[in-house]
Design a protein around this motif. Structure first.
Motif, PDB file in Angstrom:
ATOM      1  N   GLY A 101      15.903  -8.497 -44.238  1.00 10.24           N
ATOM      2  CA  GLY A 101      15.674  -7.199 -44.871  1.00 10.24           C
ATOM      3  C   GLY A 101      15.943  -6.014 -43.966  1.00 10.24           C
ATOM      4  O   GLY A 101      16.004  -4.882 -44.445  1.00 10.24           O
ATOM      5  N   ASP A 102      16.104  -6.239 -42.660  1.00 12.08           N
ATOM      6  CA  ASP A 102      16.417  -5.139 -41.742  1.00 12.08           C
ATOM      7  C   ASP A 102      17.816  -4.600 -42.025  1.00 12.08           C
ATOM      8  O   ASP A 102      18.736  -5.362 -42.330  1.00 12.08           O
ATOM      9  CB  ASP A 102      16.382  -5.599 -40.277  1.00 12.08           C
ATOM     10  N   GLU A 103      17.968  -3.302 -41.908  1.00 15.06           N
ATOM     11  CA  GLU A 103      19.292  -2.695 -42.030  1.00 15.06           C
ATOM     12  C   GLU A 103      20.054  -2.929 -40.731  1.00 15.06           C
ATOM     13  O   GLU A 103      19.526  -2.698 -39.644  1.00 15.06           O
ATOM     14  CB  GLU A 103      19.165  -1.200 -42.296  1.00 15.06           C
ATOM     15  N   ILE A 104      21.276  -3.408 -40.842  1.00 16.66           N
ATOM     16  CA  ILE A 104      22.126  -3.650 -39.682  1.00 16.66           C
ATOM     17  C   ILE A 104      23.301  -2.687 -39.757  1.00 16.66           C
ATOM     18  O   ILE A 104      24.013  -2.642 -40.763  1.00 16.66           O
ATOM     19  CB  ILE A 104      22.613  -5.112 -39.630  1.00 16.66           C
ATOM     20  N   ILE A 105      23.458  -1.909 -38.700  1.00 13.38           N
ATOM     21  CA  ILE A 105      24.511  -0.894 -38.645  1.00 13.38           C
ATOM     22  C   ILE A 105      25.570  -1.329 -37.644  1.00 13.38           C
ATOM     23  O   ILE A 105      25.259  -1.717 -36.518  1.00 13.38           O
ATOM     24  CB  ILE A 105      23.935   0.480 -38.197  1.00 13.38           C
ATOM     25  N   GLY A 106      26.827  -1.258 -38.054  1.00  4.84           N
ATOM     26  CA  GLY A 106      27.939  -1.603 -37.171  1.00  4.84           C
ATOM     27  C   GLY A 106      28.642  -0.352 -36.665  1.00  4.84           C
ATOM     28  O   GLY A 106      28.936   0.553 -37.440  1.00  4.84           O
ATOM     29  N   ASP A 107      28.865  -0.303 -35.373  1.00  8.01           N
ATOM     30  CA  ASP A 107      29.615   0.792 -34.752  1.00  8.01           C
ATOM     31  C   ASP A 107      30.921   0.203 -34.241  1.00  8.01           C
ATOM     32  O   ASP A 107      30.929  -0.619 -33.326  1.00  8.01           O
ATOM     33  CB  ASP A 107      28.809   1.398 -33.604  1.00  8.01           C
ATOM     34  N   ILE A 108      32.027   0.614 -34.843  1.00 15.81           N
ATOM     35  CA  ILE A 108      33.336   0.038 -34.545  1.00 15.81           C
ATOM     36  C   ILE A 108      34.193   1.066 -33.831  1.00 15.81           C
ATOM     37  O   ILE A 108      34.262   2.221 -34.244  1.00 15.81           O
ATOM     38  CB  ILE A 108      34.033  -0.404 -35.846  1.00 15.81           C
ATOM     39  N   LYS A 109      34.834   0.635 -32.758  1.00 18.99           N
ATOM     40  CA  LYS A 109      35.714   1.535 -32.013  1.00 18.99           C
ATOM     41  C   LYS A 109      37.064   0.845 -31.806  1.00 18.99           C
ATOM     42  O   LYS A 109      37.127  -0.266 -31.278  1.00 18.99           O
ATOM     43  CB  LYS A 109      35.107   1.880 -30.664  1.00 18.99           C
ATOM     44  N   ILE A 110      38.106   1.500 -32.233  1.00 17.69           N
ATOM     45  CA  ILE A 110      39.450   1.000 -31.995  1.00 17.69           C
ATOM     46  C   ILE A 110      39.874   1.513 -30.623  1.00 17.69           C
ATOM     47  O   ILE A 110      40.045   2.712 -30.424  1.00 17.69           O
ATOM     48  CB  ILE A 110      40.416   1.444 -33.102  1.00 17.69           C
ATOM     49  N   LEU A 167      26.618  -4.248 -33.191  1.00 15.45           N
ATOM     50  CA  LEU A 167      25.685  -4.289 -34.323  1.00 15.45           C
ATOM     51  C   LEU A 167      24.295  -3.930 -33.825  1.00 15.45           C
ATOM     52  O   LEU A 167      23.816  -4.499 -32.835  1.00 15.45           O
ATOM     53  CB  LEU A 167      25.647  -5.678 -34.959  1.00 15.45           C
ATOM     54  N   ASN A 168      23.676  -2.978 -34.504  1.00 14.35           N
ATOM     55  CA  ASN A 168      22.330  -2.529 -34.155  1.00 14.35           C
ATOM     56  C   ASN A 168      21.393  -2.713 -35.339  1.00 14.35           C
ATOM     57  O   ASN A 168      21.796  -2.540 -36.485  1.00 14.35           O
ATOM     58  CB  ASN A 168      22.336  -1.048 -33.765  1.00 14.35           C
ATOM     59  N   SER A 169      20.133  -3.027 -35.032  1.00 14.13           N
ATOM     60  CA  SER A 169      19.085  -3.117 -36.030  1.00 14.13           C
ATOM     61  C   SER A 169      17.846  -2.444 -35.460  1.00 14.13           C
ATOM     62  O   SER A 169      17.366  -2.835 -34.386  1.00 14.13           O
ATOM     63  CB  SER A 169      18.787  -4.575 -36.364  1.00 14.13           C
ATOM     64  N   LYS A 170      17.373  -1.417 -36.135  1.00 10.18           N
ATOM     65  CA  LYS A 170      16.191  -0.669 -35.670  1.00 10.18           C
ATOM     66  C   LYS A 170      16.360  -0.216 -34.222  1.00 10.18           C
ATOM     67  O   LYS A 170      15.487  -0.424 -33.379  1.00 10.18           O
ATOM     68  CB  LYS A 170      14.930  -1.496 -35.819  1.00 10.18           C
ATOM     69  N   LYS A 171      17.493   0.357 -33.912  1.00  9.81           N
ATOM     70  CA  LYS A 171      17.813   0.889 -32.585  1.00  9.81           C
ATOM     71  C   LYS A 171      17.922  -0.185 -31.504  1.00  9.81           C
ATOM     72  O   LYS A 171      17.981   0.106 -30.329  1.00  9.81           O
ATOM     73  CB  LYS A 171      16.814   1.962 -32.162  1.00  9.81           C
ATOM     74  N   ASN A 172      17.918  -1.443 -31.885  1.00  7.64           N
ATOM     75  CA  ASN A 172      18.094  -2.540 -30.938  1.00  7.64           C
ATOM     76  C   ASN A 172      19.477  -3.138 -31.114  1.00  7.64           C
ATOM     77  O   ASN A 172      19.895  -3.428 -32.236  1.00  7.64           O
ATOM     78  CB  ASN A 172      17.043  -3.637 -31.158  1.00  7.64           C
ATOM     79  N   LYS A 173      20.169  -3.324 -30.013  1.00  7.24           N
ATOM     80  CA  LYS A 173      21.480  -3.960 -30.059  1.00  7.24           C
ATOM     81  C   LYS A 173      21.283  -5.450 -30.300  1.00  7.24           C
ATOM     82  O   LYS A 173      20.574  -6.114 -29.566  1.00  7.24           O
ATOM     83  CB  LYS A 173      22.202  -3.725 -28.725  1.00  7.24           C
ATOM     84  N   ILE A 174      21.917  -5.968 -31.356  1.00  6.38           N
ATOM     85  CA  ILE A 174      21.741  -7.390 -31.659  1.00  6.38           C
ATOM     86  C   ILE A 174      23.000  -8.213 -31.409  1.00  6.38           C
ATOM     87  O   ILE A 174      22.926  -9.418 -31.240  1.00  6.38           O
ATOM     88  CB  ILE A 174      21.216  -7.618 -33.088  1.00  6.38           C
TER      89      ILE A 174
END
Length: 86
Positions: free
Chosen positions: A42-51, A65-72
């Motif tokens: 249920g945690d939101e997972i945010i992806g930060d992609i850099k070319i 990939l980050n979840s709740k400000k933690n790098k996963i």
């Protein structure tokens, strides 16, 4: 881990595909993933992609990939541009 793997591969691939080629297929040459943390269902997972770099035929991508400000998870990969379309 399989959901994170799916997310990293898809997000990196989609970014490469959308950024560089209008509806052309990009194929994965290499993908290195390091799982360094965890998240809960249920945690939101945010992806930060850099070319990082793009040549005539290759695209080099990094993803975090980050979840709740933690790098996963972190990943880096190389995608090959093709002349095939979706």
């Amino acid at each position: 881990p399989s959901i994170a793997l799916f997310s990293l591969k898809n997000m990196s691939g989609e970014q490469t595909f959308l950024r560089f080629e209008d509806n052309k297929i990009c194929v994965t040459i290499s993908l290195d993933i390091k799982f360094i943390g965890s998240s809960n269902i249920g945690d939101e997972i945010i992806g930060d992609i850099k070319i990082e770099k793009a040549t005539k035929t290759l695209v080099f991508v990094n993803c975090v990939l980050n979840s709740k400000k933690n790098k996963i998870a972190v990943a880096s990969g190389v995608w090959k541009k093709t002349n095939r379309y979706f």
